[in-house]
Design a protein around this motif. Structure first.
Motif, PDB file in Angstrom:
ATOM      1  N   LYS A   1       0.830  -1.203   0.000  1.00  0.00           N
ATOM      2  CA  LYS A   1       0.000   0.000   0.000  1.00  0.00           C
ATOM      3  C   LYS A   1       0.867   1.257   0.000  1.00  0.00           C
ATOM      4  O   LYS A   1       0.600   2.211  -0.753  1.00  0.00           O
ATOM      5  CB  LYS A   1      -0.920   0.004   1.220  1.00  0.00           C
ATOM      6  N   ASP A   2       1.910   1.267   0.821  1.00  0.00           N
ATOM      7  CA  ASP A   2       2.770   2.442   0.914  1.00  0.00           C
ATOM      8  C   ASP A   2       3.527   2.686  -0.391  1.00  0.00           C
ATOM      9  O   ASP A   2       3.602   3.822  -0.876  1.00  0.00           O
ATOM     10  CB  ASP A   2       3.754   2.266   2.070  1.00  0.00           C
ATOM     11  N   LEU A   3       4.072   1.620  -0.976  1.00  0.00           N
ATOM     12  CA  LEU A   3       4.856   1.789  -2.201  1.00  0.00           C
ATOM     13  C   LEU A   3       3.986   2.194  -3.383  1.00  0.00           C
ATOM     14  O   LEU A   3       4.408   2.993  -4.226  1.00  0.00           O
ATOM     15  CB  LEU A   3       5.603   0.493  -2.530  1.00  0.00           C
ATOM     16  N   THR A   4       2.800   1.650  -3.466  1.00  0.00           N
ATOM     17  CA  THR A   4       1.935   2.007  -4.600  1.00  0.00           C
ATOM     18  C   THR A   4       1.308   3.381  -4.423  1.00  0.00           C
ATOM     19  O   THR A   4       0.855   3.989  -5.404  1.00  0.00           O
ATOM     20  CB  THR A   4       0.827   0.957  -4.793  1.00  0.00           C
ATOM     21  N   THR A   5       1.308   3.880  -3.188  1.00  0.00           N
ATOM     22  CA  THR A   5       0.762   5.218  -2.937  1.00  0.00           C
ATOM     23  C   THR A   5       1.847   6.282  -2.974  1.00  0.00           C
ATOM     24  O   THR A   5       1.667   7.359  -3.572  1.00  0.00           O
ATOM     25  CB  THR A   5       0.064   5.270  -1.565  1.00  0.00           C
TER      26      THR A   5
ATOM     27  N   GLU B   1       5.936 -11.372  -5.854  1.00  0.00           N
ATOM     28  CA  GLU B   1       4.958 -11.517  -6.941  1.00  0.00           C
ATOM     29  C   GLU B   1       4.164 -10.235  -7.148  1.00  0.00           C
ATOM     30  O   GLU B   1       3.928  -9.817  -8.294  1.00  0.00           O
ATOM     31  CB  GLU B   1       4.011 -12.672  -6.630  1.00  0.00           C
ATOM     32  N   ARG B   2       3.761  -9.584  -6.066  1.00  0.00           N
ATOM     33  CA  ARG B   2       2.904  -8.403  -6.190  1.00  0.00           C
ATOM     34  C   ARG B   2       3.638  -7.235  -6.852  1.00  0.00           C
ATOM     35  O   ARG B   2       3.079  -6.549  -7.707  1.00  0.00           O
ATOM     36  CB  ARG B   2       2.379  -7.996  -4.817  1.00  0.00           C
ATOM     37  N   LEU B   3       4.881  -7.008  -6.463  1.00  0.00           N
ATOM     38  CA  LEU B   3       5.643  -5.919  -7.072  1.00  0.00           C
ATOM     39  C   LEU B   3       5.993  -6.228  -8.518  1.00  0.00           C
ATOM     40  O   LEU B   3       6.119  -5.323  -9.352  1.00  0.00           O
ATOM     41  CB  LEU B   3       6.923  -5.650  -6.280  1.00  0.00           C
ATOM     42  N   GLY B   4       6.129  -7.514  -8.831  1.00  0.00           N
ATOM     43  CA  GLY B   4       6.455  -7.905 -10.200  1.00  0.00           C
ATOM     44  C   GLY B   4       5.360  -7.611 -11.206  1.00  0.00           C
ATOM     45  O   GLY B   4       5.583  -7.649 -12.416  1.00  0.00           O
ATOM     46  N   GLU B   5       4.165  -7.298 -10.730  1.00  0.00           N
ATOM     47  CA  GLU B   5       3.059  -6.954 -11.619  1.00  0.00           C
ATOM     48  C   GLU B   5       2.964  -5.451 -11.873  1.00  0.00           C
ATOM     49  O   GLU B   5       2.137  -5.002 -12.677  1.00  0.00           O
ATOM     50  CB  GLU B   5       1.734  -7.436 -11.013  1.00  0.00           C
ATOM     51  N   LEU B   6       3.804  -4.670 -11.196  1.00  0.00           N
ATOM     52  CA  LEU B   6       3.717  -3.216 -11.310  1.00  0.00           C
ATOM     53  C   LEU B   6       4.650  -2.694 -12.399  1.00  0.00           C
ATOM     54  O   LEU B   6       5.628  -3.336 -12.789  1.00  0.00           O
ATOM     55  CB  LEU B   6       4.072  -2.569  -9.968  1.00  0.00           C
ATOM     56  N   GLN B   7       4.361  -1.488 -12.839  1.00  0.00           N
ATOM     57  CA  GLN B   7       5.150  -0.861 -13.888  1.00  0.00           C
ATOM     58  C   GLN B   7       6.337  -0.099 -13.299  1.00  0.00           C
ATOM     59  O   GLN B   7       6.192   0.641 -12.335  1.00  0.00           O
ATOM     60  CB  GLN B   7       4.284   0.109 -14.700  1.00  0.00           C
ATOM     61  N   GLY B   8       7.495  -0.312 -13.888  1.00  0.00           N
ATOM     62  CA  GLY B   8       8.684   0.439 -13.512  1.00  0.00           C
ATOM     63  C   GLY B   8       8.986   1.499 -14.543  1.00  0.00           C
ATOM     64  O   GLY B   8       8.095   1.982 -15.255  1.00  0.00           O
ATOM     65  N   SER B   9      10.251   1.871 -14.659  1.00  0.00           N
ATOM     66  CA  SER B   9      10.633   2.947 -15.573  1.00  0.00           C
ATOM     67  C   SER B   9      10.455   2.557 -17.033  1.00  0.00           C
ATOM     68  O   SER B   9      10.307   3.404 -17.900  1.00  0.00           O
ATOM     69  CB  SER B   9      12.084   3.367 -15.322  1.00  0.00           C
ATOM     70  N   ARG B  10      10.490   1.246 -17.281  1.00  0.00           N
ATOM     71  CA  ARG B  10      10.297   0.790 -18.666  1.00  0.00           C
ATOM     72  C   ARG B  10       9.669  -0.599 -18.627  1.00  0.00           C
ATOM     73  O   ARG B  10      10.355  -1.609 -18.566  1.00  0.00           O
ATOM     74  CB  ARG B  10      11.636   0.755 -19.402  1.00  0.00           C
ATOM     75  N   GLY B  11       8.369  -0.651 -18.608  1.00  0.00           N
ATOM     76  CA  GLY B  11       7.676  -1.925 -18.502  1.00  0.00           C
ATOM     77  C   GLY B  11       7.601  -2.392 -17.060  1.00  0.00           C
ATOM     78  O   GLY B  11       7.822  -1.626 -16.125  1.00  0.00           O
ATOM     79  N   LYS B  12       7.314  -3.666 -16.884  1.00  0.00           N
ATOM     80  CA  LYS B  12       7.172  -4.207 -15.537  1.00  0.00           C
ATOM     81  C   LYS B  12       8.514  -4.228 -14.812  1.00  0.00           C
ATOM     82  O   LYS B  12       9.566  -4.431 -15.411  1.00  0.00           O
ATOM     83  CB  LYS B  12       6.582  -5.618 -15.593  1.00  0.00           C
ATOM     84  N   LEU B  13       8.439  -4.012 -13.505  1.00  0.00           N
ATOM     85  CA  LEU B  13       9.637  -4.084 -12.684  1.00  0.00           C
ATOM     86  C   LEU B  13      10.256  -5.475 -12.766  1.00  0.00           C
ATOM     87  O   LEU B  13       9.541  -6.483 -12.786  1.00  0.00           O
ATOM     88  CB  LEU B  13       9.284  -3.805 -11.219  1.00  0.00           C
ATOM     89  N   ALA B  14      11.569  -5.518 -12.786  1.00  0.00           N
ATOM     90  CA  ALA B  14      12.284  -6.780 -12.568  1.00  0.00           C
ATOM     91  C   ALA B  14      12.362  -6.964 -11.054  1.00  0.00           C
ATOM     92  O   ALA B  14      12.853  -6.088 -10.352  1.00  0.00           O
ATOM     93  CB  ALA B  14      13.678  -6.713 -13.173  1.00  0.00           C
ATOM     94  N   VAL B  15      11.853  -8.073 -10.547  1.00  0.00           N
ATOM     95  CA  VAL B  15      11.750  -8.254  -9.098  1.00  0.00           C
ATOM     96  C   VAL B  15      12.238  -9.635  -8.689  1.00  0.00           C
ATOM     97  O   VAL B  15      11.957 -10.636  -9.367  1.00  0.00           O
ATOM     98  CB  VAL B  15      10.290  -8.081  -8.612  1.00  0.00           C
ATOM     99  N   THR B  16      12.965  -9.683  -7.596  1.00  0.00           N
ATOM    100  CA  THR B  16      13.276 -10.947  -6.939  1.00  0.00           C
ATOM    101  C   THR B  16      13.366 -10.678  -5.447  1.00  0.00           C
ATOM    102  O   THR B  16      13.320  -9.533  -5.003  1.00  0.00           O
ATOM    103  CB  THR B  16      14.575 -11.580  -7.478  1.00  0.00           C
ATOM    104  N   GLY B  17      13.454 -11.749  -4.675  1.00  0.00           N
ATOM    105  CA  GLY B  17      13.646 -11.625  -3.244  1.00  0.00           C
ATOM    106  C   GLY B  17      14.989 -12.213  -2.862  1.00  0.00           C
ATOM    107  O   GLY B  17      15.609 -12.942  -3.645  1.00  0.00           O
TER     108      GLY B  17
END
Length: 268
Positions: free
Chosen positions: A70-74, A96-112
């Motif tokens: 919630k904090d990051l998407t807001t 998984e949730r952050l991997g569905e969001l848009q970054g600077s160019r398309g979806k964020l590359a995400v790992t843990g």
């Protein structure tokens, strides 16, 4: 004269989903020890105060996921980043949730750091000749007892391994009995050293363990304790050969490559 952009920087957000600024400082120190490209920028985020100060079980994982998402998407301005690293050694929903969001160019590359630690271990394991010696192994040293089952199940799920079968390369998970917050001021250093060494020796006792993964972001900077346990268990020559994997550093390296690959291979 016309000018245009030829190269871009890579911007990575490291997400500490607990509210401990001390934990974030430990993560920062781990990042500073990495030999990064000059075009890579790293930013560290600490969860709001209402997030758990230490993530110790499933309830903490879920609460931190909801609060941080919630904090990051807001307020997070995620569109300015190329990638995000979730700095909690768990099967954390934020990956998984952050991997569905848009970054600077398309979806964020995400790992843990959990996923990064697993992949780094598998990539670095030595492979003996067939039918000569048992398979070399990797395993995890973590905090509380609860994590043993959680991480073991997480490894099987991540690798697509049937939990009823034998994974010859995975030595398992051994716990220290400490919480994540204990590693940064919560417990006397001598107690931390004793418990971390004991858990490491139990893991190494599974035989032929080449890689030890630090199963908590709070363990950053404590590699020397694990190394001393390996030397005591295996002797100086073999003990110095054991690889000690910090998921934060592994994750940063993997995300750098993921971003480069996306830029090379995605449709433009």
């Amino acid at each position: 004269m016309t000018t245009y952009l030829v190269r871009r920087s890579t911007r990575i957000l490291v997400v500490n989903p607990n509210s401990s600024t001390t934990m974030s400082h430990g993560v920062e120190e781990a990042i500073r020890s990495i030999g990064l490209s000059e075009s890579t920028e790293i930013y560290v985020y600490t969860a709001p105060p209402e997030s758990p100060p230490s993530i110790n079980d499933g309830d903490d994982i879920q609460a931190s996921s909801e609060i941080v998402f919630k904090d990051l998407t807001t307020n997070g301005n995620l569109q300015q980043y190329d990638a995000a690293l979730v700095a909690c050694f768990s099967v954390h929903p934020l990956v998984e949730r952050l991997g569905e969001l848009q970054g600077s160019r398309g979806k964020l590359a995400v790992t843990g750091i959990f996923e990064a630690g697993v992949l780094a271990s598998l990539a670095l394991l030595t492979t003996p000749p067939l039918n000569t010696v048992p398979a070399r192994k990797w395993g995890v040293v973590t905090t509380g007892k609860w994590w043993e089952a959680h991480l073991t199940q997480g490894v099987n799920t991540f690798l697509g391994v049937d939990p009823r079968s034998v994974n010859d390369k995975f030595a398992g998970v051994e716990s220290t009995g400490l919480d994540a917050g204990d590693f940064h001021g919560g417990v006397d250093p001598s107690v931390i050293r004793e418990k971390l060494k004991d858990a490491t020796k139990r893991l190494l006792g599974q035989g032929a363990v080449d890689c030890v993964v630090m199963g908590c972001a709070g363990m950053a900077g404590l590699e020397n304790i694990i190394r001393s346990a390996a030397i005591e268990k295996y002797g100086p020559e073999q003990g110095h050969q054991v690889l000690i994997i910090d998921g934060v550093r592994a994750g940063i390296g993997q995300l750098e490559q993921m971003v480069r690959n996306k830029r090379m291979f995605q449709e433009v």
